[in-house]
Design a protein around this motif. Structure first.
Motif, mmCIF file in Angstrom:
data_model
loop_
_atom_site.group_PDB
_atom_site.id
_atom_site.type_symbol
_atom_site.label_atom_id
_atom_site.label_comp_id
_atom_site.label_asym_id
_atom_site.label_seq_id
_atom_site.Cartn_x
_atom_site.Cartn_y
_atom_site.Cartn_z
ATOM 1 N N GLN A 81 0.798 -1.197 -0.023
ATOM 2 C CA GLN A 81 -0.197 0.078 0.070
ATOM 3 C C GLN A 81 0.989 1.281 0.067
ATOM 4 N N ASP A 82 1.790 1.293 0.812
ATOM 5 C CA ASP A 82 2.841 2.351 0.993
ATOM 6 C C ASP A 82 3.517 2.752 -0.593
ATOM 7 N N PHE A 83 3.892 1.587 -1.028
ATOM 8 C CA PHE A 83 4.370 1.752 -2.563
ATOM 9 C C PHE A 83 3.614 2.240 -3.598
ATOM 10 N N VAL A 84 2.438 1.978 -3.329
ATOM 11 C CA VAL A 84 1.392 2.547 -4.327
ATOM 12 C C VAL A 84 1.342 4.164 -4.011
ATOM 13 N N ARG A 85 1.367 4.546 -2.780
ATOM 14 C CA ARG A 85 1.297 6.029 -2.346
ATOM 15 C C ARG A 85 2.488 6.576 -2.549
ATOM 16 N N GLU A 86 3.651 6.118 -2.628
ATOM 17 C CA GLU A 86 4.770 6.761 -2.952
ATOM 18 C C GLU A 86 5.343 6.660 -4.397
ATOM 19 N N HIS A 87 4.558 5.770 -5.177
ATOM 20 C CA HIS A 87 5.093 5.729 -6.623
ATOM 21 C C HIS A 87 3.700 6.039 -7.729
ATOM 22 N N GLY A 88 2.693 5.965 -7.068
ATOM 23 C CA GLY A 88 1.529 6.099 -7.985
ATOM 24 C C GLY A 88 1.355 7.075 -8.799
ATOM 25 N N ARG A 89 0.852 7.231 -10.061
ATOM 26 C CA ARG A 89 0.778 8.345 -11.019
ATOM 27 C C ARG A 89 -0.643 9.163 -11.080
ATOM 28 N N LYS A 90 -1.609 8.406 -10.377
ATOM 29 C CA LYS A 90 -2.747 9.058 -10.446
ATOM 30 C C LYS A 90 -3.488 9.283 -9.318
ATOM 31 N N VAL A 91 -4.264 10.379 -9.023
ATOM 32 C CA VAL A 91 -4.971 10.735 -7.820
ATOM 33 C C VAL A 91 -5.554 9.518 -7.007
ATOM 34 N N SER A 92 -6.228 8.722 -7.950
ATOM 35 C CA SER A 92 -6.837 7.533 -7.140
ATOM 36 C C SER A 92 -6.119 6.618 -6.471
ATOM 37 N N GLU A 93 -4.442 6.761 -6.558
ATOM 38 C CA GLU A 93 -3.724 5.927 -5.718
ATOM 39 C C GLU A 93 -2.942 6.632 -4.531
ATOM 40 N N ILE A 94 -3.275 7.822 -4.678
ATOM 41 C CA ILE A 94 -2.882 8.496 -3.118
ATOM 42 C C ILE A 94 -4.114 9.126 -2.602
ATOM 43 N N MET A 95 -5.212 9.282 -2.952
ATOM 44 C CA MET A 95 -6.299 10.015 -2.160
ATOM 45 C C MET A 95 -6.815 9.412 -0.978
ATOM 46 N N THR A 96 -7.363 9.910 -0.229
ATOM 47 C CA THR A 96 -8.062 9.453 1.090
ATOM 48 C C THR A 96 -9.569 9.088 0.533
ATOM 49 N N GLN A 97 -9.999 7.941 0.832
ATOM 50 C CA GLN A 97 -11.403 7.610 0.464
ATOM 51 C C GLN A 97 -12.067 7.066 1.350
ATOM 52 N N ASP A 98 -11.415 6.534 2.648
ATOM 53 C CA ASP A 98 -12.288 5.757 3.459
ATOM 54 C C ASP A 98 -12.606 6.880 4.782
ATOM 55 N N ASP A 99 -13.890 6.861 5.208
ATOM 56 C CA ASP A 99 -14.279 7.694 6.258
ATOM 57 C C ASP A 99 -14.036 9.149 5.857
ATOM 58 N N LEU A 100 -14.657 9.601 4.668
ATOM 59 C CA LEU A 100 -14.365 10.908 4.625
ATOM 60 C C LEU A 100 -15.160 11.887 5.478
ATOM 61 N N CYS A 101 -14.711 13.105 5.545
ATOM 62 C CA CYS A 101 -15.234 14.172 6.572
ATOM 63 C C CYS A 101 -15.875 15.108 5.772
ATOM 64 N N THR A 102 -17.099 15.093 5.797
ATOM 65 C CA THR A 102 -18.147 16.306 5.060
ATOM 66 C C THR A 102 -18.957 17.038 6.056
ATOM 67 N N ALA A 103 -19.518 17.888 5.462
ATOM 68 C CA ALA A 103 -20.375 18.807 5.979
ATOM 69 C C ALA A 103 -21.677 18.866 5.125
ATOM 70 N N THR A 104 -22.811 19.342 5.682
ATOM 71 C CA THR A 104 -24.237 19.528 4.890
ATOM 72 C C THR A 104 -24.326 21.007 4.669
ATOM 73 N N GLU A 105 -25.035 21.342 3.882
ATOM 74 C CA GLU A 105 -25.364 22.789 3.858
ATOM 75 C C GLU A 105 -25.901 23.318 4.793
ATOM 76 N N ASP A 106 -26.718 22.574 5.687
ATOM 77 C CA ASP A 106 -27.498 23.350 6.999
ATOM 78 C C ASP A 106 -26.704 23.297 8.154
ATOM 79 N N MET A 107 -25.556 22.675 8.041
ATOM 80 C CA MET A 107 -24.831 22.384 9.293
ATOM 81 C C MET A 107 -24.357 24.019 10.154
#
Length: 231
Positions: A81-107
């Motif tokens: 997993q670390d190798f992919v993050r260190e050598h990946g060429r696309k955003v999908s290979e380094i982005m955070t995708q689990d447990d994303l922190c978001t807000a709603t417009e009425d928060m």
């Protein structure tokens, strides 16, 4: 005061297939420290931030390997997993995708700031369902606005209409501030954002003053890095 009243509506995003080089250049050009990653329907699928570029093979900062110890500890999966993050060429290979922190417009703004502090994030994508409709970044000014807003009632519908017209009046110009945020209460307009030329400040103020219903304009526009470092 709620998220939709301070968020940046024109969100700069990338796709999962965007190259890491393009994402890095976009962040530098726009003076931002993170980007929501969206699918073809503007649905949020991840976030890429400056922290994702810290461990990279291009600059020789990848993690040191002790292969025999890794073998004994059975951490080959983590190493891969670390190798992919260190050598990946696309955003999908380094982005955070689990447990994303978001807000709603009425928060409420106070709740939004607490969430950012609790999760130690610098930005919150604002979503409607899964669709990204805005973004709020963490700045010292945001904290101040949240504090002031405790005893201030929510802006009226008229204030929301004024805000929309102020944004439209400023946003159509080449000198528009980066990361423009507009707050309106009782006809009083507060502008925040980044300017690269001191002359842009007065242009933004004049544009806001010419919007019907605006009583006074207060600006918190910052030149260059004085503001960017807090984003």
């Amino acid at each position: 005061m709620r998220a939709h009243q301070i968020m940046t509506r024109k969100v700069i995003t990338v796709s999962a297939d965007t190259s890491i080089l393009d994402a890095a250049n976009l962040m530098l050009q726009q003076h931002i420290s993170g980007l929501p990653v969206v699918d073809k329907r503007s649905g949020l699928i991840g976030v890429v931030s400056e922290g994702d570029f810290v461990r990279r093979s291009e600059i020789g900062t990848q993690r040191p390997r002790i292969r025999w110890l890794e073998f004994l500890m059975g951490v080959s999966g983590k190493v891969a997993q670390d190798f992919v993050r260190e050598h990946g060429r696309k955003v999908s290979e380094i982005m955070t995708q689990d447990d994303l922190c978001t807000a709603t417009e009425d928060m409420p703004l106070a709740e939004l700031v607490r969430l950012m502090e609790r999760r130690s994030v610098k930005r919150l994508p604002v979503v409607r369902g899964r669709t990204v409709i805005g973004i709020v970044t963490r700045t010292d000014l945001l904290r101040a606005v949240a504090s002031l807003a405790k005893d201030v009632p929510d802006p009226t519908a008229d204030d929301d209409h004024i805000r929309d017209r102020v944004i439209a009046s400023i946003d159509k110009n080449d000198w528009r501030p980066a990361q423009l945020s507009v707050t309106v209460h009782d006809g009083i307009v507060y502008l925040t954002g980044v300017i690269t030329d001191a002359r842009f400040r007065q242009a933004a103020i004049v544009a806001a003053e010419n919007v019907p219903g605006v009583k006074v304009v207060h600006d918190h526009l910052y030149l260059g890095s004085a503001f960017i470092d807090n984003v």
